[in-house]
Design a protein around this motif. Structure first.
Motif, PDB file in Angstrom:
ATOM      1  N   ILE A 103       0.845  -1.191   0.000  1.00  0.00           N
ATOM      2  CA  ILE A 103       0.000   0.000   0.000  1.00  0.00           C
ATOM      3  C   ILE A 103       0.884   1.244   0.000  1.00  0.00           C
ATOM      4  N   VAL A 104       0.569   2.162  -0.878  1.00  0.00           N
ATOM      5  CA  VAL A 104       1.237   3.466  -0.906  1.00  0.00           C
ATOM      6  C   VAL A 104       0.218   4.523  -0.535  1.00  0.00           C
ATOM      7  N   PHE A 105       0.525   5.289   0.503  1.00  0.00           N
ATOM      8  CA  PHE A 105      -0.360   6.353   0.958  1.00  0.00           C
ATOM      9  C   PHE A 105       0.481   7.605   1.179  1.00  0.00           C
ATOM     10  N   ASN A 106      -0.098   8.772   0.932  1.00  0.00           N
ATOM     11  CA  ASN A 106       0.650  10.027   1.050  1.00  0.00           C
ATOM     12  C   ASN A 106       0.321  10.747   2.350  1.00  0.00           C
ATOM     13  N   SER A 107       1.367  10.985   3.131  1.00  0.00           N
ATOM     14  CA  SER A 107       1.226  11.820   4.322  1.00  0.00           C
ATOM     15  C   SER A 107       1.436  13.277   3.916  1.00  0.00           C
ATOM     16  N   ILE A 108       0.755  14.181   4.602  1.00  0.00           N
ATOM     17  CA  ILE A 108       0.822  15.596   4.248  1.00  0.00           C
ATOM     18  C   ILE A 108       1.514  16.394   5.348  1.00  0.00           C
ATOM     19  N   ARG A 109       2.241  17.419   4.915  1.00  0.00           N
ATOM     20  CA  ARG A 109       2.907  18.316   5.859  1.00  0.00           C
ATOM     21  C   ARG A 109       2.852  19.728   5.303  1.00  0.00           C
ATOM     22  N   PHE A 110       2.586  20.708   6.190  1.00  0.00           N
ATOM     23  CA  PHE A 110       2.481  22.117   5.785  1.00  0.00           C
ATOM     24  C   PHE A 110       3.315  22.948   6.745  1.00  0.00           C
ATOM     25  N   ASP A 111       4.323  23.632   6.212  1.00  0.00           N
ATOM     26  CA  ASP A 111       5.220  24.428   7.059  1.00  0.00           C
ATOM     27  C   ASP A 111       4.987  25.927   6.917  1.00  0.00           C
ATOM     28  N   ASP A 112       3.745  26.312   6.516  1.00  0.00           N
ATOM     29  CA  ASP A 112       3.331  27.710   6.324  1.00  0.00           C
ATOM     30  C   ASP A 112       3.885  28.344   5.053  1.00  0.00           C
ATOM     31  N   GLU A 113       4.838  27.726   4.432  1.00  0.00           N
ATOM     32  CA  GLU A 113       5.398  28.254   3.186  1.00  0.00           C
ATOM     33  C   GLU A 113       5.130  27.315   2.015  1.00  0.00           C
ATOM     34  N   GLU A 114       5.173  26.019   2.286  1.00  0.00           N
ATOM     35  CA  GLU A 114       5.012  25.034   1.216  1.00  0.00           C
ATOM     36  C   GLU A 114       4.369  23.778   1.763  1.00  0.00           C
ATOM     37  N   ILE A 115       3.626  23.113   0.903  1.00  0.00           N
ATOM     38  CA  ILE A 115       2.966  21.868   1.277  1.00  0.00           C
ATOM     39  C   ILE A 115       3.759  20.698   0.713  1.00  0.00           C
ATOM     40  N   PHE A 116       4.003  19.699   1.556  1.00  0.00           N
ATOM     41  CA  PHE A 116       4.759  18.524   1.136  1.00  0.00           C
ATOM     42  C   PHE A 116       3.886  17.279   1.252  1.00  0.00           C
ATOM     43  N   LEU A 142      -4.603  22.829  -5.817  1.00  0.00           N
ATOM     44  CA  LEU A 142      -4.976  22.002  -6.973  1.00  0.00           C
ATOM     45  C   LEU A 142      -4.156  20.723  -7.011  1.00  0.00           C
ATOM     46  N   TRP A 143      -2.874  20.838  -6.687  1.00  0.00           N
ATOM     47  CA  TRP A 143      -1.988  19.678  -6.671  1.00  0.00           C
ATOM     48  C   TRP A 143      -2.436  18.674  -5.608  1.00  0.00           C
ATOM     49  N   LEU A 144      -2.816  19.183  -4.444  1.00  0.00           N
ATOM     50  CA  LEU A 144      -3.280  18.310  -3.367  1.00  0.00           C
ATOM     51  C   LEU A 144      -4.595  17.633  -3.742  1.00  0.00           C
ATOM     52  N   LYS A 145      -5.509  18.397  -4.302  1.00  0.00           N
ATOM     53  CA  LYS A 145      -6.798  17.834  -4.673  1.00  0.00           C
ATOM     54  C   LYS A 145      -6.627  16.721  -5.709  1.00  0.00           C
ATOM     55  N   LYS A 146      -5.703  16.937  -6.630  1.00  0.00           N
ATOM     56  CA  LYS A 146      -5.439  15.916  -7.640  1.00  0.00           C
ATOM     57  C   LYS A 146      -4.893  14.648  -7.000  1.00  0.00           C
ATOM     58  N   GLY A 147      -4.065  14.802  -5.960  1.00  0.00           N
ATOM     59  CA  GLY A 147      -3.491  13.641  -5.286  1.00  0.00           C
ATOM     60  C   GLY A 147      -4.467  12.907  -4.383  1.00  0.00           C
ATOM     61  N   LEU A 148      -5.549  13.593  -3.969  1.00  0.00           N
ATOM     62  CA  LEU A 148      -6.520  12.959  -3.078  1.00  0.00           C
ATOM     63  C   LEU A 148      -7.374  11.922  -3.799  1.00  0.00           C
ATOM     64  N   GLY A 149      -7.535  12.080  -5.107  1.00  0.00           N
ATOM     65  CA  GLY A 149      -8.345  11.133  -5.874  1.00  0.00           C
ATOM     66  C   GLY A 149      -7.866   9.700  -5.743  1.00  0.00           C
ATOM     67  N   PRO A 150      -6.581   9.419  -6.022  1.00  0.00           N
ATOM     68  CA  PRO A 150      -6.078   8.043  -5.880  1.00  0.00           C
ATOM     69  C   PRO A 150      -6.162   7.519  -4.446  1.00  0.00           C
ATOM     70  N   GLN A 151      -6.030   8.390  -3.452  1.00  0.00           N
ATOM     71  CA  GLN A 151      -6.114   7.924  -2.065  1.00  0.00           C
ATOM     72  C   GLN A 151      -7.525   7.470  -1.731  1.00  0.00           C
ATOM     73  N   ILE A 193      -1.310  32.835  -6.295  1.00  0.00           N
ATOM     74  CA  ILE A 193      -1.028  31.877  -7.371  1.00  0.00           C
ATOM     75  C   ILE A 193      -0.342  30.629  -6.808  1.00  0.00           C
ATOM     76  N   SER A 194       0.632  30.827  -5.906  1.00  0.00           N
ATOM     77  CA  SER A 194       1.371  29.695  -5.335  1.00  0.00           C
ATOM     78  C   SER A 194       0.453  28.799  -4.506  1.00  0.00           C
ATOM     79  N   LEU A 195      -0.344  29.404  -3.628  1.00  0.00           N
ATOM     80  CA  LEU A 195      -1.234  28.617  -2.762  1.00  0.00           C
ATOM     81  C   LEU A 195      -2.311  27.906  -3.582  1.00  0.00           C
ATOM     82  N   ARG A 196      -2.827  28.566  -4.591  1.00  0.00           N
ATOM     83  CA  ARG A 196      -3.856  27.936  -5.436  1.00  0.00           C
ATOM     84  C   ARG A 196      -3.272  26.738  -6.181  1.00  0.00           C
ATOM     85  N   SER A 197      -2.050  26.864  -6.669  1.00  0.00           N
ATOM     86  CA  SER A 197      -1.410  25.747  -7.375  1.00  0.00           C
ATOM     87  C   SER A 197      -1.220  24.552  -6.443  1.00  0.00           C
ATOM     88  N   GLU A 198      -0.823  24.814  -5.195  1.00  0.00           N
ATOM     89  CA  GLU A 198      -0.622  23.725  -4.239  1.00  0.00           C
ATOM     90  C   GLU A 198      -1.944  23.061  -3.866  1.00  0.00           C
TER      91      GLU A 198
END
Length: 311
Positions: A74-87, A179-188, A172-177
């Protein structure tokens, strides 16, 4: 690599990896490994080459579940947010009948957080640990969502108070992140669907139903990020509207100033002509009268514009 025997939530450290090959009388083995440890673990637990390759790959892996003989991968993605960037950090899990192996490249907080939860739940089976671990991962998305919402609120207040160019980059930066997160939530969500809908012999029937709750939480998270995406679009429109209003205000002030100086320029233009006779040109204090008149005219027009709220 850390090897633990978990029985009713109580941890017992083991030193010999070969011990884990035999099912314990009670409990299960939790092996917390690094990527380098796969060289040892792969032959012992008959890990598929493709699963090991996914763990070692430098590229971001899509969340998934693969069923092999004797274990699930199983591959699952953990999320982390350091106020500047989402990992997003991949959590690779090998689930067996009497063991669970977690393989990570970086430290994942949920692996630390799951320890007291295992003790509280008196966990003695690997499938229960899988449920508790994934539940923590999904719950952390809510925490990150709250922090993103707070950042959006802060941005909105700053836009109302004073719009700056830096705000557009943040939007722009926060909106892109997002969208990126939402796209990754689908497979999970697809992984969670398999965990609670498909008949899986390594997961108990009673426990399998609880994965539906995690799936519903994942759907809520996805909807939350969809709302965030819309909010970021509204913020961008607000930014553009604020910039346009500021430009209009500046042009209105410039127009008012120009209008004030137009009659004054007309007067000075007339008195700058080389005619033989111009009224009050021969007066001793004519120039002072004219300057005073122009000053009074300018002040009158200024207050007239202020009264009409033009400036």
């Amino acid at each position: 690599m850390k090897i633990r025997l978990v029985n009713e939530g109580v941890f017992t450290t083991e030193e010999d990896i070969n011990v884990t090959l035999t099912p314990p009388e009670n409990g299960f083995y939790w092996i917390d490994a690094d990527i380098e440890d796969l060289v040892v673990l792969q032959p012992l637990f008959s890990m598929h080459d493709l699963a090991v390759e996914d763990c070692m790959s430098e590229e971001e892996q899509r969340p998934k579940i693969e069923i092999y003989e004797g274990h699930y991968f199983i591959v699952f993605n953990s999320i982390r947010f350091d106020d500047e960037e989402i990992f997003l950090r991949s959590l690779n899990i090998f689930l067996g009948k009497h063991f669970i192996i977690t393989v990570t490249k970086q430290k994942i907080n949920e692996l630390r957080m799951v320890k007291p939860v295992l003790w509280e739940q008196q966990a003695s089976t690997p499938d229960l640990m899988l449920y508790l671990l994934i539940d923590l991962v999904v719950d952390n998305y809510f925490t990150v969502g709250d922090r993103i919402e707070a950042k959006i609120d802060k941005l909105e207040k700053e836009l109302i108070m004073s719009t700056k160019k830096e705000h557009l980059n943040e939007i722009i930066s926060l909106r892109s992140e997002i969208l990126w997160l939402k796209k990754g939530l689908g497979p999970q969500k697809e992984v969670l669907l398999v965990l609670y809908r498909k008949e899986l012999r390594l997961i108990g029937d009673d426990l399998q139903k609880y994965f539906q709750d995690i799936y519903e939480n994942a759907v809520k998270v996805s909807e939350t990020f969809e709302t965030f995406r819309d909010l970021m679009g509204n913020l961008r429109e607000s930014y553009q509207l604020s910039i346009a209003n500021r430009a209009n205000d500046i042009m209105r002030v410039f127009t008012a100033i120009t209008t004030i100086f137009m009659p004054l320029t007309l007067i000075t233009g007339i008195y700058g002509m080389n005619f033989g006779y111009i009224p009050i040109m021969d007066w001793e204090y004519g120039s002072l009268y004219m300057i005073g008149f122009m000053l009074a005219l300018g002040i009158f027009m200024f207050y007239l514009f202020r009264k009409k709220d033009w400036i």
